[in-house]
Design an enzyme around this catalytic site. Structure first.
Site, PDB file in Angstrom:
ATOM      1  N   ASP A 155     -26.234  19.311 -70.736  1.00 57.21           N
ATOM      2  CA  ASP A 155     -25.351  19.227 -69.569  1.00 57.21           C
ATOM      3  C   ASP A 155     -23.928  19.132 -70.101  1.00 57.21           C
ATOM      4  OD1 ASP A 155     -27.362  19.590 -67.804  1.00 57.21           O
ATOM      5  OD2 ASP A 155     -27.212  17.641 -66.812  1.00 57.21           O
ATOM      6  N   TYR A 193     -20.351  20.904 -66.410  1.00 61.95           N
ATOM      7  CA  TYR A 193     -20.704  20.781 -64.986  1.00 61.95           C
ATOM      8  C   TYR A 193     -19.842  21.718 -64.158  1.00 61.95           C
ATOM      9  CZ  TYR A 193     -23.595  16.706 -65.846  1.00 61.95           C
ATOM     10  OH  TYR A 193     -24.596  15.879 -66.263  1.00 61.95           O
ATOM     11  N   HIS A 211     -34.536  10.195 -62.644  1.00 63.64           N
ATOM     12  CA  HIS A 211     -35.359  11.411 -62.601  1.00 63.64           C
ATOM     13  C   HIS A 211     -36.843  11.127 -62.838  1.00 63.64           C
ATOM     14  CE1 HIS A 211     -31.314  13.150 -63.518  1.00 63.64           C
ATOM     15  NE2 HIS A 211     -31.705  13.993 -62.606  1.00 63.64           N
ATOM     16  N   ASP A 224     -24.367  14.961 -70.947  1.00 61.15           N
ATOM     17  CA  ASP A 224     -23.987  14.994 -69.530  1.00 61.15           C
ATOM     18  C   ASP A 224     -22.495  14.718 -69.351  1.00 61.15           C
ATOM     19  OD1 ASP A 224     -27.001  14.893 -68.497  1.00 61.15           O
ATOM     20  OD2 ASP A 224     -26.792  13.326 -70.003  1.00 61.15           O
ATOM     21  N   HIS A 236     -29.742  13.404 -69.508  1.00 57.32           N
ATOM     22  CA  HIS A 236     -30.244  13.724 -68.178  1.00 57.32           C
ATOM     23  C   HIS A 236     -30.206  12.570 -67.189  1.00 57.32           C
ATOM     24  CE1 HIS A 236     -32.107  16.468 -65.391  1.00 57.32           C
ATOM     25  NE2 HIS A 236     -33.231  15.802 -65.275  1.00 57.32           N
ATOM     26  N   ASP A 237     -30.508  11.353 -67.616  1.00 58.83           N
ATOM     27  CA  ASP A 237     -30.611  10.240 -66.665  1.00 58.83           C
ATOM     28  C   ASP A 237     -29.317   9.451 -66.482  1.00 58.83           C
ATOM     29  OD1 ASP A 237     -33.027  10.326 -65.369  1.00 58.83           O
ATOM     30  OD2 ASP A 237     -34.115   9.291 -66.966  1.00 58.83           O
TER      31      ASP A 237
END
Ligand SMILES: *[C@@H]1O[C@H](CO)[C@@H](O)[C@H](O)[C@H]1NC(C)=O
Ligand SMILES: *[C@@H]1O[C@H](CO)[C@@H](O)[C@H](O)[C@H]1NC(C)=O
Length: 254
Positions: free
Chosen positions: A76, A79, A217, A43, A243-244
């Site tokens: 991710d 972005y 999430h 991310d 993701h989190d």
């Protein structure tokens, strides 16, 4: 005649049963004690913003202390909406020009996250990026052997139902994924096969989405239902995800 037919049948079963479509790579261990030191990041691709450059700086320091073998990216990568094409300047702005510390000039092994699927997926998988920066290696799913560890990289995006039924104002690049059911069942079959073949001391699985998580999430029920049973059956030691945007260490008694 009978025995010839039987042998043919056995050969067919053998070849069908041992064929998996997952790409396999080997990353030789260089340390004399056989140990492996890696960094995992996810991310991240913010063109240096959102403290990405500060994190990259600390990764450089830790990477040097640990003398890391390689870096894993749990997706991710860019972005907000992945890459537009293989000439998208975000590749350099978020990757090559950010992770500049000498200790990070190692192979990067990456999977895709949901934000990457909102862009041009084939661009992010393209060899053109590897020509621009040799560290870049990104696939949907693949297997990596490194000494005592076998890493199974899994594309978790197609599992998540809401990206298909309720994509909100996002457009996902599902080319080469549809039909979804077939993609998922092929992937689970191949993963199970590769894990059953594995003789590695440690089996680690890498994906973008959490399975069980206390993060924002929440639990990914599709992965609990479909992926987790295969990980448990094959006694996977560790699942690593992103993701989190937070650090969690979740264990089980089994
Ligand atoms: C960067 O981190 C600092 C704290 O170290 C924080 O105050 C700031 O809001 C962060 N910047 C962004 C854009 O998230
Ligand atoms: C996606 O990227 C590839 C590689 O750069 C390019 O050939 C293709 O035209 C792009 N697709 C779209 C829809 O922009």
């Amino acid at each position: 005649m009978f025995s010839v037919r039987l042998i043919f049948l056995i050969l067919c079963i053998f070849f069908n049963g041992s064929l998996s479509k997952l790409e396999r790579l080997d990353h030789p261990v260089t340390k004399s004690d056989g140990s492996l030191n890696i960094l995992v990041v996810g991310d991240w691709g913010r063109q240096g913003g959102f403290n990405q450059s500060l994190v990259a700086h600390q990764m450089g320091i830790v990477g040097e202390q640990l003398d890391i073998d390689f870096v894993i990216s749990v997706g991710d990568n860019f972005y907000d909406d992945g890459l537009k094409g293989d000439t998208d300047p975000a590749f350099e702005a978020s990757f090559s020009h950010i992770y500049t510390h000498p200790s990070l000039q190692k192979q990067w092994y990456s999977v895709l996250g949901n934000h990457d699927y909102r862009g041009n997926v084939s661009a992010q998988l393209s060899h053109v990026l590897t020509q621009k920066d040799w560290r870049w290696f990104c696939r949907r799913s693949f297997v990596l052997c490194s000494g005592m560890v076998e890493f199974f990289f899994v594309d978790t995006n197609p599992f998540v139902e809401k990206y298909f039924t309720d994509p909100e104002d996002h457009t996902y690049d599902w080319s080469n994924v549809l039909p979804r059911d077939k993609y998922i069942s092929n992937l689970l079959y191949d993963l199970d096969l590769e894990m059953k073949k594995s003789r590695a001391t440690w089996k680690f699985v890498v994906g973008h989405h959490g399975i069980k998580t206390a993060g924002q999430h929440g639990v990914t029920q599709e992965l609990v239902d479909q992926l987790l049973p295969i990980l448990e059956e094959n006694k996977v030691d560790l699942y690593i995800n992103g993701h989190d945007h937070c650090l969690q260490h979740i264990g089980s008694d089994r």
